[in-house]
Write a protein that holds these residues in place. Structure first.
Motif: not given
Ligand code: SF4
Length: 470
Positions: A180, A182-184, A186-187, A189-190, A224, A270, A309
């Motif tokens: 991903c 996007n680097f939201c 709170f997240c 995942v990236p 993702q 997204h 977002r």
């Molecule tokens: S919430 Fe989804 S779009 Fe946002 S950083 Fe995490 S994986 Fe990426």
């Protein structure tokens, strides 16, 4: 080319381990935490493990190999893993079980350090970018009896051709892109899954054609950020495509043409990547389910900005309206985080306002918990737990009343239901899912399993509907 060579090497390791394991009647147990992407990774790991001579067991006490596929998106996953490691220590002492841990959590340095220090009996730790190398890691442990730590910090590659052991005969998850960008805020995942990289369309189409031949009816495309498929791939610059596929929309259209496949779902998109061509493809493709998971996270424009977002409350609502006007019968589910740093009562009211307006079929609600390593963890204006819980309860009440209201609309209608088999809670009943992913239970012959049939909905019960054969 390099990735192909790597898979050839791993297939050689599969054979070597299989040779070692012959006539030993070995068993494995796998525990998967987290999302459908992790479940799909576990299917690939199971495919490799079974080719190495292990058969699956649900009883961890009789397992010769135990694998934990971890998630780090929610805080409670850590507690769950450490609880399980405590249990497995005894089994290992008695039986010599090989213990392996993989998944997102193993990309976090502090987690690996903690396991090395407090659970040194863990034989193998590997990360999200080295999953394909598990046969080699296992072979080394079997040979050397040494611990293996196989974690890469750089972004991984896309590996094709791993064996897969699927958990269903009719519904298959197909990962189409990884990572991903996007680097939201709170997240995590990236940071643990790396940057976006998509599978080549040829590999995806071939896989789904094979699945159709094997009798699979429902495909869920995973990523993702699934609707940014092929957004950043270099080969499609200058208008290049593969048989007309150069975007998520064109991929949906191509899969819609595969004979035998009857339902197409995708998760998680997204909102910012819901371009007009994607909306038009959903509208035009009869097999694409008209249930869209559209993660909201917050209804407050201010909070959406803090969360990075890249859409506002108004843009989200406009998108929903646009889809409702263009896609007949479309319904929505969503994700909402309650109590992200800086959320005021007013911001939370905005979230309730969006829920009231959209009337989601289902809302996956989460109380915000800090993920170390993300911008959210450094924000000073964290919301006290008590307030988070109060807001969560209010949201839950609203969502439940809406789910009930939505469910009422199904009563008396005829729904196409893909039958999954016996209900876990009531073995005298069968269970299946509507196109909108509602669980329906009904009385019927077990031979209906794996078929799509018409059911008349006769009552609703919050988390499921009851039907009868129409
Ligand atoms: S919430 Fe989804 S779009 Fe946002 S950083 Fe995490 S994986 Fe990426």
């Amino acid at each position: 080319m390099e990735t192909k060579q790597s898979i050839i090497e791993q297939k050689e390791y599969i054979e070597k381990v299989n040779k070692e394991n012959q006539n030993k009647n070995l068993k494995y147990n796998i525990l998967t935490m987290g999302c459908q992407l992790n479940e799909n990774d576990s299917e690939k790991l199971s495919g490799m493990i079974e080719q190495m001579g292990y058969t699956k067991t649900d009883n961890v006490n009789e397992a010769d190999l135990v694998l934990f596929n971890t998630c780090c998106v929610r805080e409670n996953a850590e507690d769950r893993l450490f609880g399980k490691l405590g249990e497995i220590k005894r089994v290992k002492e008695e039986k010599g079980t090989i213990v392996a841990i993989c998944g997102c959590m193993m990309q976090e340095k502090q987690m690996v350090e903690k396991i090395n220090k407090s659970y040194p009996f863990v034989d193998i730790i590997f990360g999200t970018h080295t999953l394909h190398k598990f046969p080699q890691d296992l072979y080394e442990v079997l040979q050397e009896k040494n611990r293996v730590r196989d974690i890469l910090d750089i972004d991984g590659e896309v590996y094709e051709g791993l064996p897969v052991k699927r958990t269903s005969n009719t519904q298959a998850n197909v990962t189409i892109m990884y990572g991903c960008n996007n680097f939201c805020s709170f997240c995590i995942v990236p940071y643990v899954r790396g940057r976006e990289r998509s599978r080549h369309p040829e590999n995806i189409i071939n896989e789904i054609q094979e699945l159709a031949k094997e009798g699979y009816k429902e495909i869920t495309l995973l990523g993702q950020n699934v609707n940014s498929y092929l957004r950043v791939e270099k080969w499609k610059e200058n208008g290049l495509d593969w048989k007309g596929i150069n975007s998520f929309a064109t991929l949906l259209r191509a899969i819609n043409n595969i004979a035998g496949i009857e339902r197409i779902r995708f998760i998680s998109p997204h909102p910012k990547d819901f371009t007009d061509d994607v909306i038009e493809a959903i509208r035009d493709c009869d097999k694409v389910c008209k249930l869209i998971h559209l993660p909201l996270q917050s209804g407050s424009t201010k909070m959406l900005k803090v969360m990075n977002r890249k859409y506002s409350k108004e843009q989200y609502l406009d998108l929903v309206d646009k889809m409702k006007s263009q896609i007949s019968g479309v319904v929505f589910t969503t994700d909402i985080i309650v109590g992200f740093a800086g959320e005021t009562d007013e911001d939370f009211e905005d979230t309730l306002d969006v829920v009231n307006k959209v009337k989601f079929e289902q809302v996956f609600m989460f109380i915000y918990s800090i993920r170390q390593g993300t911008p959210g963890a450094k924000m000073e204006n964290q919301v006290p737990d008590e307030i988070k819980h109060k807001r969560f309860d209010r949201l839950k009440e609203l969502v439940e009343s809406q789910v009930e209201e939505n469910n009422q609309k199904y009563i008396g209608t005829i729904q196409k239901v893909l039958v999954e088999g016996k209900s876990k809670n009531n073995p005298n009943m069968l269970t299946g899912r509507t196109e909108s992913n509602k669980v329906v239970i009904f009385e019927g012959d077990e031979n209906l399993k794996d078929h799509i049939i018409d059911l008349k909905i006769i009552s609703q019960h919050m988390w499921y509907l009851k039907g009868e054969i129409a």
